[in-house]
Write a protein that holds these residues in place. Structure first.
Motif, PDB file in Angstrom:
ATOM      1  N   LEU A 143       0.793  -1.321  -0.007  1.00  9.51           N
ATOM      2  CA  LEU A 143      -0.167   0.422  -0.322  1.00  9.51           C
ATOM      3  C   LEU A 143       0.398   1.200  -0.172  1.00  9.51           C
ATOM      4  N   GLY A 144       1.467   1.424   0.872  1.00 10.12           N
ATOM      5  CA  GLY A 144       3.004   2.237   1.049  1.00 10.12           C
ATOM      6  C   GLY A 144       3.533   2.425  -0.879  1.00 10.12           C
ATOM      7  N   LEU A 156       1.562   6.508  -6.760  1.00 12.89           N
ATOM      8  CA  LEU A 156       0.277   7.749  -7.264  1.00 12.89           C
ATOM      9  C   LEU A 156       1.079   8.683  -6.762  1.00 12.89           C
ATOM     10  N   VAL A 157       1.320   9.429  -6.187  1.00 11.59           N
ATOM     11  CA  VAL A 157       1.867  11.199  -5.885  1.00 11.59           C
ATOM     12  C   VAL A 157       3.032  11.220  -6.517  1.00 11.59           C
ATOM     13  N   PRO A 179       1.455   3.558  -9.735  1.00 10.51           N
ATOM     14  CA  PRO A 179       1.215   3.178  -8.932  1.00 10.51           C
ATOM     15  C   PRO A 179       0.737   1.375  -8.734  1.00 10.51           C
ATOM     16  N   MET A 182       0.962   3.916  -2.859  1.00 10.01           N
ATOM     17  CA  MET A 182       0.888   5.737  -2.640  1.00 10.01           C
ATOM     18  C   MET A 182       2.513   6.453  -2.784  1.00 10.01           C
TER      19      MET A 182
END
Length: 154
Positions: free
Chosen positions: A93-94, A100-101, A130, A97
């Motif tokens: 998940l990290g 995504l950023v 991502p 993220m």
């Protein structure tokens, strides 16, 4: 060479970062490339070698360096106490993220600097980054945790 043979006899394995980064590049690039060939999607074929494989390798390198320096030095680390699958999910998940950023920042920066309407690969970034982050984080974390845990048991 002698040390490696002795380590293999004792059953310990070493976390070799360059091999893990190569696997983190090859695995998603190969799968996306096959998908691109089957569907005839030239964008996916190109993305497999660039935005998908490259992002995966970069995130694998960054996470692998961090795990090798920080993760291995923590004797009573939460990463070794909680279940293996939970650690992998958290880091997956990290990584997603982080991807995504990075996708948001790169797409925003590129669109403000140049006209990106004619660059099809830029439109793939919000999906590729991502997903590549998740894949790389899962591969690296799974293999690092497995190596560290088996070495501590021996």
């Amino acid at each position: 060479m002698n040390k490696m043979k002795n380590a293999e006899k004792l059953g310990t394995r070493k976390f070799v970062l360059w091999r893990e980064v190569v696997m983190a590049y090859v695995s998603p690039a190969l799968m996306a490339g096959i998908g691109g060939l089957i569907t005839g999607d030239r964008g996916l074929q190109l993305g497999a070698l660039t935005t998908i494989g490259g992002t995966s390798a970069l995130i694998a390198l960054m996470l692998g360096l961090w795990l090798r320096t920080r993760g291995g030095s923590m004797d009573q680390s939460w990463m070794l106490r909680v279940p293996h699958l939970l650690v992998v999910v958290i880091f997956g998940l990290g990584g997603g993220m982080l991807g995504l950023v990075a996708a948001w920042a790169i797409s925003d920066c590129l669109s403000s600097m140049i006209s990106i309407g004619h660059m099809a690969w830029v439109q793939r970034i919000p999906i590729d980054f991502p997903l590549s982050g998740v894949i790389a984080s899962v591969i690296i974390t799974w293999r690092w945790r497995k190596t560290v845990k088996s070495n501590r048991q021996n």
